[in-house]
Design a protein around this motif. Sequence first.
Motif, PDB file in Angstrom:
ATOM      1  N   ASP A   8       0.796  -1.218   0.000  1.00 15.56           N
ATOM      2  CA  ASP A   8       0.000   0.000   0.000  1.00 15.56           C
ATOM      3  C   ASP A   8       0.834   1.278   0.000  1.00 15.56           C
ATOM      4  N   ASP A   9       2.113   1.198   0.367  1.00 16.24           N
ATOM      5  CA  ASP A   9       2.989   2.369   0.345  1.00 16.24           C
ATOM      6  C   ASP A   9       3.535   2.532  -1.078  1.00 16.24           C
ATOM      7  N   PRO A  10       3.168   3.615  -1.778  1.00 14.48           N
ATOM      8  CA  PRO A  10       3.587   3.770  -3.187  1.00 14.48           C
ATOM      9  C   PRO A  10       5.097   3.720  -3.387  1.00 14.48           C
ATOM     10  N   SER A  11       5.873   4.336  -2.484  1.00 17.43           N
ATOM     11  CA  SER A  11       7.327   4.342  -2.649  1.00 17.43           C
ATOM     12  C   SER A  11       7.905   2.938  -2.453  1.00 17.43           C
ATOM     13  N   GLN A  12       7.359   2.186  -1.470  1.00 15.34           N
ATOM     14  CA  GLN A  12       7.812   0.823  -1.246  1.00 15.34           C
ATOM     15  C   GLN A  12       7.431  -0.074  -2.416  1.00 15.34           C
ATOM     16  N   CYS A  13       6.242   0.138  -2.943  1.00 17.23           N
ATOM     17  CA  CYS A  13       5.790  -0.661  -4.087  1.00 17.23           C
ATOM     18  C   CYS A  13       6.680  -0.396  -5.295  1.00 17.23           C
ATOM     19  N   GLU A  14       6.989   0.864  -5.526  1.00 16.30           N
ATOM     20  CA  GLU A  14       7.856   1.225  -6.649  1.00 16.30           C
ATOM     21  C   GLU A  14       9.240   0.591  -6.499  1.00 16.30           C
ATOM     22  N   LEU A  15       9.747   0.564  -5.255  1.00 16.40           N
ATOM     23  CA  LEU A  15      11.051  -0.054  -5.000  1.00 16.40           C
ATOM     24  C   LEU A  15      11.023  -1.542  -5.311  1.00 16.40           C
ATOM     25  N   LEU A  16       9.995  -2.237  -4.829  1.00 17.83           N
ATOM     26  CA  LEU A  16       9.900  -3.675  -5.065  1.00 17.83           C
ATOM     27  C   LEU A  16       9.786  -3.991  -6.555  1.00 17.83           C
ATOM     28  N   LEU A  17       8.991  -3.209  -7.274  1.00 22.44           N
ATOM     29  CA  LEU A  17       8.841  -3.433  -8.709  1.00 22.44           C
ATOM     30  C   LEU A  17      10.184  -3.242  -9.425  1.00 22.44           C
ATOM     31  N   ALA A  18      10.930  -2.205  -9.015  1.00 21.97           N
ATOM     32  CA  ALA A  18      12.226  -1.941  -9.637  1.00 21.97           C
ATOM     33  C   ALA A  18      13.217  -3.067  -9.358  1.00 21.97           C
ATOM     34  N   LEU A  19      13.236  -3.567  -8.120  1.00 24.76           N
ATOM     35  CA  LEU A  19      14.152  -4.653  -7.765  1.00 24.76           C
ATOM     36  C   LEU A  19      13.833  -5.918  -8.553  1.00 24.76           C
ATOM     37  N   LEU A  20      12.539  -6.218  -8.687  1.00 24.34           N
ATOM     38  CA  LEU A  20      12.135  -7.414  -9.429  1.00 24.34           C
ATOM     39  C   LEU A  20      12.489  -7.295 -10.909  1.00 24.34           C
ATOM     40  N   GLU A  21      12.287  -6.115 -11.466  1.00 29.81           N
ATOM     41  CA  GLU A  21      12.610  -5.913 -12.882  1.00 29.81           C
ATOM     42  C   GLU A  21      14.118  -5.978 -13.106  1.00 29.81           C
ATOM     43  N   ASP A  22      14.904  -5.522 -12.113  1.00 29.15           N
ATOM     44  CA  ASP A  22      16.361  -5.659 -12.207  1.00 29.15           C
ATOM     45  C   ASP A  22      16.767  -7.134 -12.236  1.00 29.15           C
ATOM     46  N   GLY A  23      15.937  -7.975 -11.606  1.00 27.58           N
ATOM     47  CA  GLY A  23      16.182  -9.415 -11.595  1.00 27.58           C
ATOM     48  C   GLY A  23      15.589 -10.138 -12.783  1.00 27.58           C
ATOM     49  N   GLN A  24      15.211  -9.398 -13.825  1.00 20.99           N
ATOM     50  CA  GLN A  24      14.685  -9.951 -15.075  1.00 20.99           C
ATOM     51  C   GLN A  24      13.292 -10.546 -14.922  1.00 20.99           C
ATOM     52  N   HIS A  25      12.533 -10.057 -13.930  1.00 21.85           N
ATOM     53  CA  HIS A  25      11.141 -10.456 -13.781  1.00 21.85           C
ATOM     54  C   HIS A  25      10.245  -9.323 -14.272  1.00 21.85           C
ATOM     55  N   THR A  26       9.009  -9.646 -14.582  1.00 24.68           N
ATOM     56  CA  THR A  26       7.996  -8.614 -14.792  1.00 24.68           C
ATOM     57  C   THR A  26       7.128  -8.578 -13.543  1.00 24.68           C
ATOM     58  N   ALA A  27       6.539  -7.422 -13.253  1.00 25.99           N
ATOM     59  CA  ALA A  27       5.768  -7.304 -12.014  1.00 25.99           C
ATOM     60  C   ALA A  27       4.665  -6.268 -12.165  1.00 25.99           C
ATOM     61  N   ARG A  28       3.606  -6.474 -11.378  1.00 31.30           N
ATOM     62  CA  ARG A  28       2.506  -5.511 -11.327  1.00 31.30           C
ATOM     63  C   ARG A  28       2.168  -5.235  -9.859  1.00 31.30           C
ATOM     64  N   GLY A  29       2.007  -3.952  -9.529  1.00 30.01           N
ATOM     65  CA  GLY A  29       1.744  -3.572  -8.152  1.00 30.01           C
ATOM     66  C   GLY A  29       0.288  -3.266  -7.879  1.00 30.01           C
ATOM     67  N   PHE A  30      -0.143  -3.540  -6.648  1.00 29.13           N
ATOM     68  CA  PHE A  30      -1.496  -3.259  -6.184  1.00 29.13           C
ATOM     69  C   PHE A  30      -1.411  -2.628  -4.796  1.00 29.13           C
ATOM     70  N   GLY A  31      -2.305  -1.659  -4.524  1.00 22.56           N
ATOM     71  CA  GLY A  31      -2.270  -0.973  -3.243  1.00 22.56           C
ATOM     72  C   GLY A  31      -3.308  -1.438  -2.252  1.00 22.56           C
ATOM     73  N   PHE A  32      -4.276  -2.225  -2.706  1.00 18.58           N
ATOM     74  CA  PHE A  32      -5.364  -2.668  -1.830  1.00 18.58           C
ATOM     75  C   PHE A  32      -5.603  -4.163  -2.007  1.00 18.58           C
ATOM     76  N   ALA A  33      -6.040  -4.811  -0.946  1.00 18.24           N
ATOM     77  CA  ALA A  33      -6.316  -6.239  -0.999  1.00 18.24           C
ATOM     78  C   ALA A  33      -7.409  -6.546  -2.019  1.00 18.24           C
ATOM     79  N   GLU A  34      -8.422  -5.695  -2.086  1.00 13.69           N
ATOM     80  CA  GLU A  34      -9.537  -5.947  -3.002  1.00 13.69           C
ATOM     81  C   GLU A  34      -9.084  -5.936  -4.459  1.00 13.69           C
ATOM     82  N   THR A  35      -8.302  -4.913  -4.851  1.00 11.46           N
ATOM     83  CA  THR A  35      -7.834  -4.854  -6.236  1.00 11.46           C
ATOM     84  C   THR A  35      -6.824  -5.967  -6.519  1.00 11.46           C
ATOM     85  N   PHE A  36      -6.087  -6.376  -5.498  1.00 18.49           N
ATOM     86  CA  PHE A  36      -5.133  -7.476  -5.636  1.00 18.49           C
ATOM     87  C   PHE A  36      -5.869  -8.774  -5.949  1.00 18.49           C
TER      88      PHE A  36
END
Length: 227
Positions: A8-36
Amino acid sequence: MHIGVLEDDPSQCELLLALLEDGQHTARGFGFAETFRDGIQRETFDLLLVDWNLPDGTGGEVIEWVRANVGWHLPVVVVTAEEEEQTVVDALKAGADDYIVKPPKPLELLARVNSALRRSRPNALEILRVGDYEVDIQRERLSVSGTPVTMTQKEFDLAVLLFQSIGKILSRDHLLDKVWGRSADVDTRTVDTHVSRLRRKLSLDGSRGWKLSPVYGFGYRFDRISN
């Protein structure tokens, strides 16, 4: 691999997405359990990263929902600032495969993600080579005689399942469950449509020595044929 991130923290979500993409993964972020939960039913993920404290629930509730509605084949890793032993125990009891304390160390995060992926697919080869076909599972690419084939995510997921199940009869319900998930708002006609596209795109009509054939009233079988 394609990874879903619930943070739910936008900056933390952005960090995780960047780290995963650096590891050659694709990723999608969600901020709420319902949308997840909605996203999981509409999109195929290979692994989920879940925060523990959320605006509309807890990580434990989300994990229990995943286990009840998607199954146990999908790895779930908790990433949270909570360090208490009881929270770790609660996460594992809910069905988490691993637990990472924030802030995540980049190399450790990728190592744990890759470890969870390997455990979930113990018999999966990163690259499948079958006749003229090469399937790069990690990079999600499929080529025929060295020429890449443009495919949707679902088409690729379906192709991987078929190439891992040569000679086996697979029911439409099984294909639907593995590729779309048991809670997806689609029916077996969707499977037929995607199979038809794969047969055309990959020339699985026997012309390249491999044939994807219907099994009347049941499903499909992918086999090598004699010339």
